[in-house]
Every structure is written in structure tokens, then in C-alpha cells.
Design a protein around this motif. Sequence first.
Motif, PDB file in Angstrom:
ATOM      1  N   LEU A  62       0.681  -1.295  -0.014  1.00 20.23           N
ATOM      2  CA  LEU A  62      -0.188  -0.159  -0.063  1.00 20.23           C
ATOM      3  C   LEU A  62       0.912   1.256  -0.041  1.00 20.23           C
ATOM      4  N   ARG A  63       1.961   1.057   0.602  1.00 22.97           N
ATOM      5  CA  ARG A  63       2.951   2.561   0.799  1.00 22.97           C
ATOM      6  C   ARG A  63       3.466   2.512  -0.728  1.00 22.97           C
ATOM      7  N   LEU A  64       3.983   1.525  -1.318  1.00 27.55           N
ATOM      8  CA  LEU A  64       4.381   1.587  -2.609  1.00 27.55           C
ATOM      9  C   LEU A  64       3.308   2.191  -3.572  1.00 27.55           C
ATOM     10  N   GLN A  65       2.195   1.697  -3.360  1.00 29.85           N
ATOM     11  CA  GLN A  65       1.077   2.231  -4.435  1.00 29.85           C
ATOM     12  C   GLN A  65       0.730   3.400  -4.327  1.00 29.85           C
ATOM     13  N   ASP A  66       0.452   3.620  -2.970  1.00 33.50           N
ATOM     14  CA  ASP A  66      -0.069   5.207  -2.621  1.00 33.50           C
ATOM     15  C   ASP A  66       1.044   6.156  -2.756  1.00 33.50           C
ATOM     16  N   ASP A  67       2.182   5.957  -2.301  1.00 29.61           N
ATOM     17  CA  ASP A  67       3.188   7.088  -2.418  1.00 29.61           C
ATOM     18  C   ASP A  67       4.164   7.127  -3.772  1.00 29.61           C
ATOM     19  N   ALA A  68       4.423   5.994  -4.495  1.00 29.13           N
ATOM     20  CA  ALA A  68       5.040   6.008  -5.693  1.00 29.13           C
ATOM     21  C   ALA A  68       4.257   5.487  -6.911  1.00 29.13           C
ATOM     22  N   GLY A  69       3.052   5.200  -6.776  1.00 29.95           N
ATOM     23  CA  GLY A  69       2.062   4.956  -7.744  1.00 29.95           C
ATOM     24  C   GLY A  69       2.528   3.572  -8.394  1.00 29.95           C
ATOM     25  N   ALA A  70       3.193   2.602  -7.515  1.00 30.96           N
ATOM     26  CA  ALA A  70       3.486   1.409  -8.054  1.00 30.96           C
ATOM     27  C   ALA A  70       2.143   0.455  -8.340  1.00 30.96           C
ATOM     28  N   ASP A  71       2.304  -0.291  -9.240  1.00 32.16           N
ATOM     29  CA  ASP A  71       1.491  -1.454  -9.707  1.00 32.16           C
ATOM     30  C   ASP A  71       1.524  -2.567  -8.662  1.00 32.16           C
TER      31      ASP A  71
ATOM     32  N   LEU B 241       1.335  -6.155 -10.412  1.00 28.22           N
ATOM     33  CA  LEU B 241       2.674  -6.494 -11.051  1.00 28.22           C
ATOM     34  C   LEU B 241       3.667  -6.799 -10.110  1.00 28.22           C
ATOM     35  N   LEU B 242       3.965  -6.124  -9.159  1.00 25.66           N
ATOM     36  CA  LEU B 242       4.902  -6.499  -7.909  1.00 25.66           C
ATOM     37  C   LEU B 242       4.934  -7.785  -7.471  1.00 25.66           C
ATOM     38  N   ILE B 243       3.499  -8.215  -7.353  1.00 28.35           N
ATOM     39  CA  ILE B 243       3.163  -9.503  -6.722  1.00 28.35           C
ATOM     40  C   ILE B 243       3.655 -10.665  -7.669  1.00 28.35           C
ATOM     41  N   PHE B 244       3.217 -10.250  -8.854  1.00 28.33           N
ATOM     42  CA  PHE B 244       3.525 -11.119 -10.169  1.00 28.33           C
ATOM     43  C   PHE B 244       4.800 -11.559 -10.373  1.00 28.33           C
ATOM     44  N   VAL B 245       5.719 -10.390 -10.183  1.00 32.84           N
ATOM     45  CA  VAL B 245       7.211 -10.799 -10.309  1.00 32.84           C
ATOM     46  C   VAL B 245       7.864 -11.778  -9.181  1.00 32.84           C
TER      47      VAL B 245
ATOM     48  N   ILE C 254       4.906  -5.245 -19.933  1.00 29.81           N
ATOM     49  CA  ILE C 254       3.774  -5.887 -19.313  1.00 29.81           C
ATOM     50  C   ILE C 254       3.381  -4.612 -18.626  1.00 29.81           C
ATOM     51  N   GLU C 255       3.851  -3.594 -17.989  1.00 33.43           N
ATOM     52  CA  GLU C 255       3.264  -2.549 -17.277  1.00 33.43           C
ATOM     53  C   GLU C 255       2.503  -1.700 -18.237  1.00 33.43           C
ATOM     54  N   ASP C 256       3.062  -1.420 -19.554  1.00 31.44           N
ATOM     55  CA  ASP C 256       2.328  -0.688 -20.259  1.00 31.44           C
ATOM     56  C   ASP C 256       1.076  -1.327 -21.024  1.00 31.44           C
ATOM     57  N   GLU C 257       1.294  -2.361 -21.270  1.00 32.94           N
ATOM     58  CA  GLU C 257       0.019  -3.352 -21.574  1.00 32.94           C
ATOM     59  C   GLU C 257      -0.912  -3.258 -20.587  1.00 32.94           C
ATOM     60  N   GLY C 258      -0.830  -3.290 -19.177  1.00 34.66           N
ATOM     61  CA  GLY C 258      -1.785  -3.145 -18.074  1.00 34.66           C
ATOM     62  C   GLY C 258      -1.998  -1.677 -17.621  1.00 34.66           C
ATOM     63  N   ALA C 259      -1.529  -0.901 -17.931  1.00 33.59           N
ATOM     64  CA  ALA C 259      -1.617   0.453 -17.437  1.00 33.59           C
ATOM     65  C   ALA C 259      -2.956   1.048 -17.633  1.00 33.59           C
TER      66      ALA C 259
ATOM     67  N   SER D 289      16.255  -9.170  -8.716  1.00 35.03           N
ATOM     68  CA  SER D 289      16.758  -8.582  -9.982  1.00 35.03           C
ATOM     69  C   SER D 289      15.380  -8.034 -10.705  1.00 35.03           C
ATOM     70  N   SER D 290      14.066  -8.745 -10.487  1.00 36.79           N
ATOM     71  CA  SER D 290      13.133  -8.136 -11.184  1.00 36.79           C
ATOM     72  C   SER D 290      12.324  -6.845 -10.637  1.00 36.79           C
ATOM     73  N   VAL D 291      12.570  -6.893  -8.999  1.00 37.62           N
ATOM     74  CA  VAL D 291      12.030  -5.658  -8.430  1.00 37.62           C
ATOM     75  C   VAL D 291      13.005  -4.385  -8.488  1.00 37.62           C
ATOM     76  N   THR D 292      14.247  -4.860  -8.752  1.00 41.91           N
ATOM     77  CA  THR D 292      15.102  -3.684  -8.883  1.00 41.91           C
ATOM     78  C   THR D 292      15.074  -3.208 -10.495  1.00 41.91           C
ATOM     79  N   ALA D 293      14.635  -4.097 -11.482  1.00 29.88           N
ATOM     80  CA  ALA D 293      14.014  -3.598 -12.850  1.00 29.88           C
ATOM     81  C   ALA D 293      12.904  -2.886 -12.536  1.00 29.88           C
ATOM     82  N   TYR D 294      11.865  -3.514 -11.738  1.00 31.73           N
ATOM     83  CA  TYR D 294      10.775  -2.744 -11.732  1.00 31.73           C
ATOM     84  C   TYR D 294      10.939  -1.406 -11.138  1.00 31.73           C
ATOM     85  N   ALA D 295      11.830  -1.077 -10.267  1.00 27.03           N
ATOM     86  CA  ALA D 295      11.963   0.072  -9.298  1.00 27.03           C
ATOM     87  C   ALA D 295      12.156   1.214 -10.392  1.00 27.03           C
ATOM     88  N   MET D 296      12.872   1.223 -11.617  1.00 23.18           N
ATOM     89  CA  MET D 296      13.291   2.128 -12.423  1.00 23.18           C
ATOM     90  C   MET D 296      11.764   2.537 -13.125  1.00 23.18           C
TER      91      MET D 296
END
Length: 159
Positions: free
Chosen positions: A27-36, A39-43, A61-66, A134-141
Motif C-alpha cells: 500500500l505504501r508503494l502504491q500510494d506513495d510511488a504509484g506502483a502497480d 505487477l509487483l506480486i506477479f514478479v 507488461i506494465e504498459d499493456e496493463g496501464a 533482479s525483477s524488483v530492481t528492474a521494476y523500481a526503475m
Amino acid sequence: MIDPDGQALWDFALDFYGRDGVRHACLRLQDDAGADVPLLIFVCFAATRGQAFAFEDLLKIEDEGALWRRGVIGNLRVARRVLGSWDDDGSRDLKEIVRKAELEAERLQLFRFARYLTQPTPATAAEARDLGRSSVTAYAMLVPASDSRHLEHLLSSLG
């Protein structure tokens, strides 16, 4: 076996989200940073199956689900939060209906993500954390304002 209907992913998502501190971190990642969050749970799920994603993969993947995330899940979330401002039976009942619809929309999003899963390769807890990192680091970008403490909590919850 590849899970074409996403049920194993959904089961993981429910379990993972219920782990100590994961809900708060998500919820912090979602509300503070706009994280999906789906998608994070998926990775994280993919990591437990021996799969990692590069930045380019996650961008696709994020673009297709945006549109689904913003147009459906996001609007349901806004409606649910607004309904929380009223304290009458009708509003509480409607809020519960909207909450269930939001959860169903997230389930459908995860099922769509399931098509990106490859054949699972057994991964130890340590390997899953490394792949997840590795995936979460890539997602953080994609969400540079994200708090790394919350991302780290997700990774530590994989084991």
C-alpha cells in the motif's frame, strides 16, 4: 506446468499479501510511488518459479496493463475510498461491493500477467529472493520514487 488461467498466481497473491508487513509495504508503494501492486506480486511469484524479468520486459507488461490499472482498478479504488467518507448502511454496503469489484479487477489483471510466465524451474528460497531482487530492481526503475525499504520487505517475504 505453465498456469494458463493464473489460479496458482492468484493463490500466491492472496497468501503473499497476507504475510506480515506485505500489505503495508504494498500500500505504501502504491500510494506513495504509484506502483502497480499486482505487477509487483506477479514478479515475486515468478521469482518463486525461477523466473526473472528485465526492465524492458516489465516496461512492456506494465504498459499493456496501464489502461486496466488506471481506468478500472484505479477508479474502483477511488470510489471505494470516497465511499469510506460516509457512515451510513447504504454507503457501507456499496463500499463492500466496490471493494469486491476492485479485488476482482486485480485478480483479472494477475490472470492477464500469467501469460508471461514460463515453465517453472525449481528455485530455493535464496534463489527466489535473488531472482525477485533482479525483477524488483528492474521494476523500481519504472517507479523511481519508491521507497527501497518497502521493496526490500517484499523480497524478504519471499522466503
